[in-house]
Enzyme design. Structure first.
Site, short mmCIF file in Angstrom:
data_model
loop_
_atom_site.label_atom_id
_atom_site.label_comp_id
_atom_site.label_asym_id
_atom_site.label_seq_id
_atom_site.Cartn_x
_atom_site.Cartn_y
_atom_site.Cartn_z
N ASP A 31 39.87 38.04 39.04
CA ASP A 31 41.60 37.55 38.19
C ASP A 31 41.57 36.28 39.15
O ASP A 31 41.16 36.38 40.75
CB ASP A 31 41.58 38.98 39.55
CG ASP A 31 43.95 39.20 38.79
OD1 ASP A 31 43.41 40.02 38.22
OD2 ASP A 31 44.25 37.55 39.41
N ASN A 88 46.88 48.54 34.11
CA ASN A 88 48.76 49.08 33.14
C ASN A 88 48.85 49.23 32.10
O ASN A 88 48.69 48.66 31.56
CB ASN A 88 48.92 47.58 34.48
CG ASN A 88 49.34 47.62 35.71
OD1 ASN A 88 49.29 48.45 36.66
ND2 ASN A 88 49.15 46.64 36.57
N GLN A 95 52.74 44.97 33.34
CA GLN A 95 51.16 44.42 32.89
C GLN A 95 52.12 43.14 32.10
O GLN A 95 53.07 43.35 31.16
CB GLN A 95 50.82 45.55 31.16
CG GLN A 95 50.01 44.76 30.46
CD GLN A 95 49.82 45.50 29.21
OE1 GLN A 95 49.91 46.62 28.66
NE2 GLN A 95 48.29 45.16 28.47
N VAL A 97 49.62 40.63 31.34
CA VAL A 97 48.95 40.34 29.68
C VAL A 97 49.17 40.96 28.47
O VAL A 97 47.87 42.07 28.86
CB VAL A 97 47.34 39.52 30.03
CG1 VAL A 97 46.49 38.95 29.01
CG2 VAL A 97 48.19 38.57 31.59
N HIS A 101 43.11 45.61 29.93
CA HIS A 101 42.18 45.77 30.97
C HIS A 101 42.08 46.34 31.97
O HIS A 101 43.31 46.54 32.22
CB HIS A 101 42.93 44.09 31.49
CG HIS A 101 43.84 43.69 32.19
ND1 HIS A 101 45.09 42.98 30.81
CD2 HIS A 101 45.18 43.51 32.93
CE1 HIS A 101 46.02 43.58 31.61
NE2 HIS A 101 46.46 43.32 32.83
N HIS A 103 41.47 46.32 36.22
CA HIS A 103 41.55 46.11 37.05
C HIS A 103 40.48 47.13 38.22
O HIS A 103 40.81 47.52 38.27
CB HIS A 103 43.02 45.76 37.76
CG HIS A 103 43.71 45.11 37.39
ND1 HIS A 103 44.62 43.83 37.92
CD2 HIS A 103 44.72 45.56 36.49
CE1 HIS A 103 45.67 43.49 37.16
NE2 HIS A 103 45.36 44.63 36.55
P1 AMP Z 1 47.87 42.89 34.50
O1 AMP Z 1 49.52 42.71 35.67
O2 AMP Z 1 47.90 44.10 34.83
O3 AMP Z 1 48.68 42.38 32.84
O4 AMP Z 1 47.72 42.18 35.31
C1 AMP Z 1 46.87 40.15 34.74
C2 AMP Z 1 46.44 40.30 35.80
O5 AMP Z 1 45.73 38.88 35.15
C3 AMP Z 1 46.63 39.77 36.36
O6 AMP Z 1 46.14 40.51 38.05
C4 AMP Z 1 46.23 37.82 36.87
O7 AMP Z 1 46.59 37.22 38.24
C5 AMP Z 1 45.23 37.97 35.77
N1 AMP Z 1 45.11 36.49 35.37
C6 AMP Z 1 45.58 35.93 34.15
N2 AMP Z 1 45.36 34.85 33.95
C7 AMP Z 1 44.43 34.58 34.53
C8 AMP Z 1 43.11 34.37 34.33
N3 AMP Z 1 43.73 32.82 33.51
N4 AMP Z 1 42.00 34.18 34.96
C9 AMP Z 1 41.65 35.49 35.58
N5 AMP Z 1 42.80 36.06 35.75
C10 AMP Z 1 44.13 35.79 35.34
#
Ligand code: AMP
Length: 115
Positions: A31, A88, A95, A97, A101, A103
């Site tokens: 992350d 999430n 969430q 993204v 995914h 974590h």
């Molecule tokens: P969520 O909030 O569960 O959607 O988690 C999305 C995660 O993606 C967050 O913990 C971000 O820090 C991570 N994230 C966003 N962009 C990137 C990236 N380019 N490389 C690695 N992690 C990322």
């Protein structure tokens, strides 16, 4: 179908990521904003938006994500002390993204309940 996201770009190697594992179905990378000493995301290459979009045909893929997460926890040496898997989903789930995914968080004690 998922939209185009930062994770699609990571899968296509259009933006860099610290990739720790890859197979035909999954990719795992650190992350970019780690919330624990070990913070890795395991994603399906198939662009599912969230666990809420998964159907019965995705059962093996979801199971595989869990197996991979456990294997990564082993290779990151966080099995013995313990770790947490978080998925999430949606706005209230936090969430950000819209590409499913998992974590993997470990390397420090994690409080409960989450905020
Ligand atoms: P969520 O909030 O569960 O959607 O988690 C999305 C995660 O993606 C967050 O913990 C971000 O820090 C991570 N994230 C966003 N962009 C990137 C990236 N380019 N490389 C690695 N992690 C990322």
């Amino acid at each position: 179908m998922a939209h185009e996201t930062v994770f699609s770009k990571i899968i296509r190697r259009e933006i860099p990521a610290d990739i720790v594992y890859e197979d035909e179905q999954t990719l795992a990378f650190r992350d970019v904003s780690p919330q624990a000493p070990t913070h890795i995301l395991v994603i399906p290459k198939e662009p599912l938006v969230s666990v809420a979009d998964a159907e019965e045909k995705h059962a093996a893929l979801l199971g595989h994500l869990m197996i991979v997460a456990g294997q990564i926890a082993h290779s990151e040496a966080i099995l013995e002390d313990g770790f947490r898997l978080v998925v999430n989903a949606g706005r209230d789930g936090g969430q950000t993204v819209p590409h499913l995914h998992v974590h993997i968080l470990g390397g420090r004690p994690l409080s409960w309940p989450p905020g």
